[in-house]
Design an enzyme around this catalytic site. Structure first.
Site, PDB file in Angstrom:
ATOM      1  N   ASP A  94     -40.084   8.287 -28.854  1.00 23.15           N
ATOM      2  CA  ASP A  94     -41.051   9.354 -29.090  1.00 23.15           C
ATOM      3  C   ASP A  94     -41.768   9.052 -30.405  1.00 23.15           C
ATOM      4  O   ASP A  94     -41.468   8.067 -31.083  1.00 23.15           O
ATOM      5  CB  ASP A  94     -40.360  10.722 -29.103  1.00 23.15           C
ATOM      6  CG  ASP A  94     -39.367  10.849 -30.238  1.00 23.15           C
ATOM      7  OD1 ASP A  94     -39.248   9.917 -31.060  1.00 23.15           O
ATOM      8  OD2 ASP A  94     -38.690  11.879 -30.313  1.00 23.15           O
ATOM      9  N   SER A  95     -42.703   9.908 -30.774  1.00 18.54           N
ATOM     10  CA  SER A  95     -43.539   9.608 -31.938  1.00 18.54           C
ATOM     11  C   SER A  95     -42.948  10.137 -33.233  1.00 18.54           C
ATOM     12  O   SER A  95     -43.418   9.817 -34.310  1.00 18.54           O
ATOM     13  CB  SER A  95     -44.907  10.245 -31.747  1.00 18.54           C
ATOM     14  OG  SER A  95     -44.769  11.663 -31.800  1.00 18.54           O
ATOM     15  N   GLY A  96     -41.938  10.980 -33.115  1.00 24.43           N
ATOM     16  CA  GLY A  96     -41.412  11.654 -34.299  1.00 24.43           C
ATOM     17  C   GLY A  96     -42.051  13.012 -34.512  1.00 24.43           C
ATOM     18  O   GLY A  96     -41.557  13.818 -35.294  1.00 24.43           O
ATOM     19  N   GLY A  97     -43.138  13.275 -33.795  1.00 28.28           N
ATOM     20  CA  GLY A  97     -43.844  14.539 -34.000  1.00 28.28           C
ATOM     21  C   GLY A  97     -42.947  15.753 -33.770  1.00 28.28           C
ATOM     22  O   GLY A  97     -42.848  16.637 -34.626  1.00 28.28           O
ATOM     23  N   PHE A  98     -42.269  15.750 -32.649  1.00 26.42           N
ATOM     24  CA  PHE A  98     -41.430  16.912 -32.314  1.00 26.42           C
ATOM     25  C   PHE A  98     -40.394  17.185 -33.401  1.00 26.42           C
ATOM     26  O   PHE A  98     -40.171  18.336 -33.791  1.00 26.42           O
ATOM     27  CB  PHE A  98     -40.744  16.682 -30.965  1.00 26.42           C
ATOM     28  CG  PHE A  98     -39.903  17.836 -30.522  1.00 26.42           C
ATOM     29  CD1 PHE A  98     -40.482  18.967 -29.950  1.00 26.42           C
ATOM     30  CD2 PHE A  98     -38.528  17.823 -30.690  1.00 26.42           C
ATOM     31  CE1 PHE A  98     -39.707  20.054 -29.546  1.00 26.42           C
ATOM     32  CE2 PHE A  98     -37.739  18.899 -30.290  1.00 26.42           C
ATOM     33  CZ  PHE A  98     -38.336  20.017 -29.727  1.00 26.42           C
ATOM     34  N   ASP A 148     -48.222  13.726 -32.034  1.00 25.77           N
ATOM     35  CA  ASP A 148     -48.841  14.989 -31.630  1.00 25.77           C
ATOM     36  C   ASP A 148     -48.226  16.151 -32.392  1.00 25.77           C
ATOM     37  O   ASP A 148     -47.189  16.006 -33.034  1.00 25.77           O
ATOM     38  CB  ASP A 148     -48.639  15.220 -30.124  1.00 25.77           C
ATOM     39  CG  ASP A 148     -47.159  15.347 -29.771  1.00 25.77           C
ATOM     40  OD1 ASP A 148     -46.317  14.756 -30.481  1.00 25.77           O
ATOM     41  OD2 ASP A 148     -46.838  16.017 -28.770  1.00 25.77           O
ATOM     42  N   GLN A 191     -51.195  18.561 -24.570  1.00 30.53           N
ATOM     43  CA  GLN A 191     -50.669  19.796 -25.139  1.00 30.53           C
ATOM     44  C   GLN A 191     -51.520  20.973 -24.642  1.00 30.53           C
ATOM     45  O   GLN A 191     -52.257  20.823 -23.666  1.00 30.53           O
ATOM     46  CB  GLN A 191     -50.669  19.714 -26.684  1.00 30.53           C
ATOM     47  CG  GLN A 191     -49.652  18.710 -27.243  1.00 30.53           C
ATOM     48  CD  GLN A 191     -48.208  19.203 -27.152  1.00 30.53           C
ATOM     49  OE1 GLN A 191     -47.933  20.336 -26.752  1.00 30.53           O
ATOM     50  NE2 GLN A 191     -47.257  18.322 -27.489  1.00 30.53           N
ATOM     51  N   ASP A 268     -36.772  13.442 -19.983  1.00 23.27           N
ATOM     52  CA  ASP A 268     -35.695  13.147 -20.935  1.00 23.27           C
ATOM     53  C   ASP A 268     -35.172  14.474 -21.466  1.00 23.27           C
ATOM     54  O   ASP A 268     -35.918  15.465 -21.524  1.00 23.27           O
ATOM     55  CB  ASP A 268     -36.203  12.346 -22.136  1.00 23.27           C
ATOM     56  CG  ASP A 268     -36.887  13.243 -23.150  1.00 23.27           C
ATOM     57  OD1 ASP A 268     -38.035  13.658 -22.892  1.00 23.27           O
ATOM     58  OD2 ASP A 268     -36.268  13.579 -24.184  1.00 23.27           O
ATOM     59  N   CYS A 306     -17.984  13.695  -7.386  1.00 17.69           N
ATOM     60  CA  CYS A 306     -18.618  12.768  -8.324  1.00 17.69           C
ATOM     61  C   CYS A 306     -17.949  11.393  -8.312  1.00 17.69           C
ATOM     62  O   CYS A 306     -16.724  11.289  -8.197  1.00 17.69           O
ATOM     63  CB  CYS A 306     -18.569  13.357  -9.731  1.00 17.69           C
ATOM     64  SG  CYS A 306     -19.355  12.305 -10.961  1.00 17.69           S
ATOM     65  N   CYS A 308     -18.143   9.239 -10.907  1.00 18.05           N
ATOM     66  CA  CYS A 308     -18.094   8.698 -12.269  1.00 18.05           C
ATOM     67  C   CYS A 308     -16.657   8.353 -12.675  1.00 18.05           C
ATOM     68  O   CYS A 308     -15.686   8.799 -12.080  1.00 18.05           O
ATOM     69  CB  CYS A 308     -18.719   9.666 -13.281  1.00 18.05           C
ATOM     70  SG  CYS A 308     -17.594  10.911 -13.932  1.00 18.05           S
ATOM     71  N   CYS A 311     -14.362  11.417 -13.373  1.00 19.18           N
ATOM     72  CA  CYS A 311     -13.899  12.140 -12.184  1.00 19.18           C
ATOM     73  C   CYS A 311     -12.991  11.282 -11.313  1.00 19.18           C
ATOM     74  O   CYS A 311     -12.153  11.814 -10.581  1.00 19.18           O
ATOM     75  CB  CYS A 311     -15.094  12.648 -11.374  1.00 19.18           C
ATOM     76  SG  CYS A 311     -15.954  13.999 -12.229  1.00 19.18           S
ATOM     77  N   HIS A 337     -19.669  12.026 -17.538  1.00 16.61           N
ATOM     78  CA  HIS A 337     -19.851  12.734 -16.277  1.00 16.61           C
ATOM     79  C   HIS A 337     -21.219  13.409 -16.199  1.00 16.61           C
ATOM     80  O   HIS A 337     -21.916  13.299 -15.179  1.00 16.61           O
ATOM     81  CB  HIS A 337     -18.754  13.782 -16.081  1.00 16.61           C
ATOM     82  CG  HIS A 337     -19.090  14.721 -14.973  1.00 16.61           C
ATOM     83  ND1 HIS A 337     -18.964  14.378 -13.644  1.00 16.61           N
ATOM     84  CD2 HIS A 337     -19.634  15.967 -14.983  1.00 16.61           C
ATOM     85  CE1 HIS A 337     -19.395  15.358 -12.894  1.00 16.61           C
ATOM     86  NE2 HIS A 337     -19.802  16.341 -13.669  1.00 16.61           N
TER      87      HIS A 337
END
Lengths: 376, 376
Positions: A94-98, A148, A191, A268, A306, A308, A311, A337
């Site tokens: 990501d850009s770091g903005g968040f 952003d 946005q 994500d 499951c 995994c 499990c 899991h």
């Protein structure tokens, strides 16, 4: 040529959802895809081999955190993020903005960039769109994001409009600053809060800049689910068919399915790893608080359906014991899991698209998971 | 027939150290052996498969902790400790004695047993030798230990003598209480502080009870190394040739080698896992504080000579970053490496015995590790 290419395989005859592949310099991933989050160059608790074992085809890492620690110069010196963390499949940063807007203190937003204080040591930093790209060029992910402003919810129309227009100007500067287009694809971020006309304005402005992929940001930040669905329904049709579409920060099972239904390719979220560490696991029958006393003598797997490692090998009683005792293996197993649960969900979503029955799959999943009971 | 059997393979022509095998209901392990410690039914940070991958042939778990949490009844209901924690190789449980004396508050030692308060919730408990065996019968380890008093260092001769004599009486009661001799072998524990005549007295008294194996307890509790070596040299020759000998709580590389040189077959210690979590790793060139700033840009493995997963895949710089950032993968990797380092050390010790050169190996290892510099 762009560093990434979207290949449409087919559309679901029942819903219009897309099955595809995104090709990157570090291989391809199937879409719709869920990307586990490796904030600090590690998906919390998991090794790269374990991630491959549960069919994680692409992971996300956070520019803000890596800029703060260990510093993008060290990652660059290691040969980039893939080499640093020993992950040879695709990565998105990501850009770091968040994070600048959500984690740091005392931020000051100007046209030129944002001044903020580190959440780690209080040190002062100034990030511009150009700087965000420079850091991401050093990190070397296959997909990088424009810098952003992610506005909070709720947000006044006027501020949301001003902000998205600045985000467009920043996106332009990001594109101009991006030096490594052959190996890294820069995505723009739509946005506009929960205002349809602003989402449309943002999408149209960004489309003119012709990015190799588009994200939808600023959703799943507290607004009602229907608002998010409305925004997707007005935005996705504006995005080009031949480029990937990424809905940022979304990872609950219902949102993943509803997003795929509306034409999203990538997602994500920290949800599976975060709730896993807190002792909540996702199962085919809904959420389970594995720390509950009622599981103290329950020797069945977390989710009998499951496949995994957790499990297949350990009981609810044992995992509950590990969590109560503060043992690392406990959070490893719940994390393992939960990630496998979401990656398997995406496998099932892709299969349902292939079989032209994503709406049916959605209804069956919602019924079994208990979403229908919750919303009644 | 006893649940375990010791097989002597050969003695080192240079030192008299023993190469052997211990056969148990859950398979055999090669000796001299280091047993990783899984206090709460998990070797901190490691999965059972990872332990097998680094050649851990037997692990230890702590009765005191499992009695407190989750409770031996739950472990029994799960089918015993092997089933509960999904480890199908041999397990040894201690008696809880050491923890009662070191961890708990307000203990009151009587001939009948010990009253103490839980370190977790302050609840009051009364443990007798019979109760310690009953709990261990429920846990179901292949090797279980007699309930003993582990005296502190330093300790007056008179108290040490009184204590060891009670430990002998308790050992007799443990033997009488032990109901599961076909599947679990009960070892006696030689005590006596750092007094040769007391060690001899303890060994002789316990030998009369004819245990299938003998431990040497109450060492590595703060006494000088030479005192420990002296106690081993006067005790080991008294122990039977056809039974395993276990030096409790010992796990530093020098002590492991010096113990093997003096005829010890089994060792356990939290050292590799504990120092790993704190960011210290064992390497062929000595200890390394991986958190140090000097490793921030060091892209070489922790120990270039090591074959472990961490050293084969990750750099000092990356592991340092993970530890600084508080990431679980960091302590997983240092733990993984440290355990592999000690298990590999024991493989090398066994090979040196086979090749009649354990003294030479000891000298080479001490030189490379830096022990000679430290003691000069």
């Amino acid at each position: 040529m762009s560093a990434v290419r979207y290949e449409l395989i087919k559309k679901c005859g029942q819903t219009g959802a897309r099955l595809g592949k995104v090709h990157t310099p570090h291989g391809s991933f199937d879409t719709p895809a869920f990307m586990p989050v490796g904030t600090q160059a590690t998906v919390k608790g998991m090794s790269p081999e374990e991630l491959k074992g549960i069919n994680a085809q692409i992971i996300l890492s956070n520019t803000y955190h890596l800029y703060m620690r260990p510093g993008e110069d060290i990652v660059k010196e290691a040969g980039g993020l893939h080499s640093f963390m020993n992950w040879n499949r695709p990565i998105l940063t990501d850009s770091g903005g968040f994070q600048v807007f959500s984690l740091s203190d005392l931020r000051d937003i100007k046209e030129e960039g944002v001044t903020f204080k580190s959440h780690i040591d209080g040190s002062k930093h100034f990030i511009t769109p150009e700087k965000a790209i420079e850091i991401q060029n050093d990190l070397g992910a296959d997909i990088i994001m424009a810098f952003d402003e992610c506005i909070p919810y709720p947000c006044e129309f006027e501020y949301a409009k001003k902000s998205l227009e600045r985000t467009t100007r920043w996106a332009k500067r990001c594109k101009e600053a991006h030096k490594n287009t052959e190996k890294q694809a820069l995505f723009g971020i739509v946005q506009g809060g929960i205002y349809k006309e602003l989402r449309e304005q943002s999408a149209k402005e960004l489309l003119e800049l012709d990015f190799p992929g588009y994200a939808i940001g600023g959703l799943s930040v507290g607004e009602p689910a229907q608002d998010m669905y409305d925004m997707l329904e007005c935005t996705v049709p504006l995005l080009p068919e031949d480029k990937p579409r990424y809905l940022m920060g979304v990872g609950s099972p219902d949102y993943l399915i509803e997003g795929a239904l509306r034409g999203i390719d990538m997602f994500d979220c920290v949800l599976p790893t975060r709730i896993g560490r807190n002792g909540t696991v996702l199962t085919s029958q809904g959420k389970m608080i594995i720390r509950d006393a009622k599981y103290a003598r329950d020797f069945t797997p977390m989710d009998p359906e499951c496949d995994c490692y957790a499990c297949q090998n350990f009981s609810r009683a044992y995992i509950r014991h590990l969590l109560k005792a503060g043992e690392v293996l406990g959070i490893r197993l719940t994390t393992w899991h939960n990630l496998r649960f979401l990656l398997k969900l995406m496998e099932n979503v892709r299969k349902a698209i292939m079989d032209d029955r994503l709406q049916d799959f959605r209804n069956e999943f919602f019924e079994a998971f208990g979403y229908n009971k919750i919303t009644k």
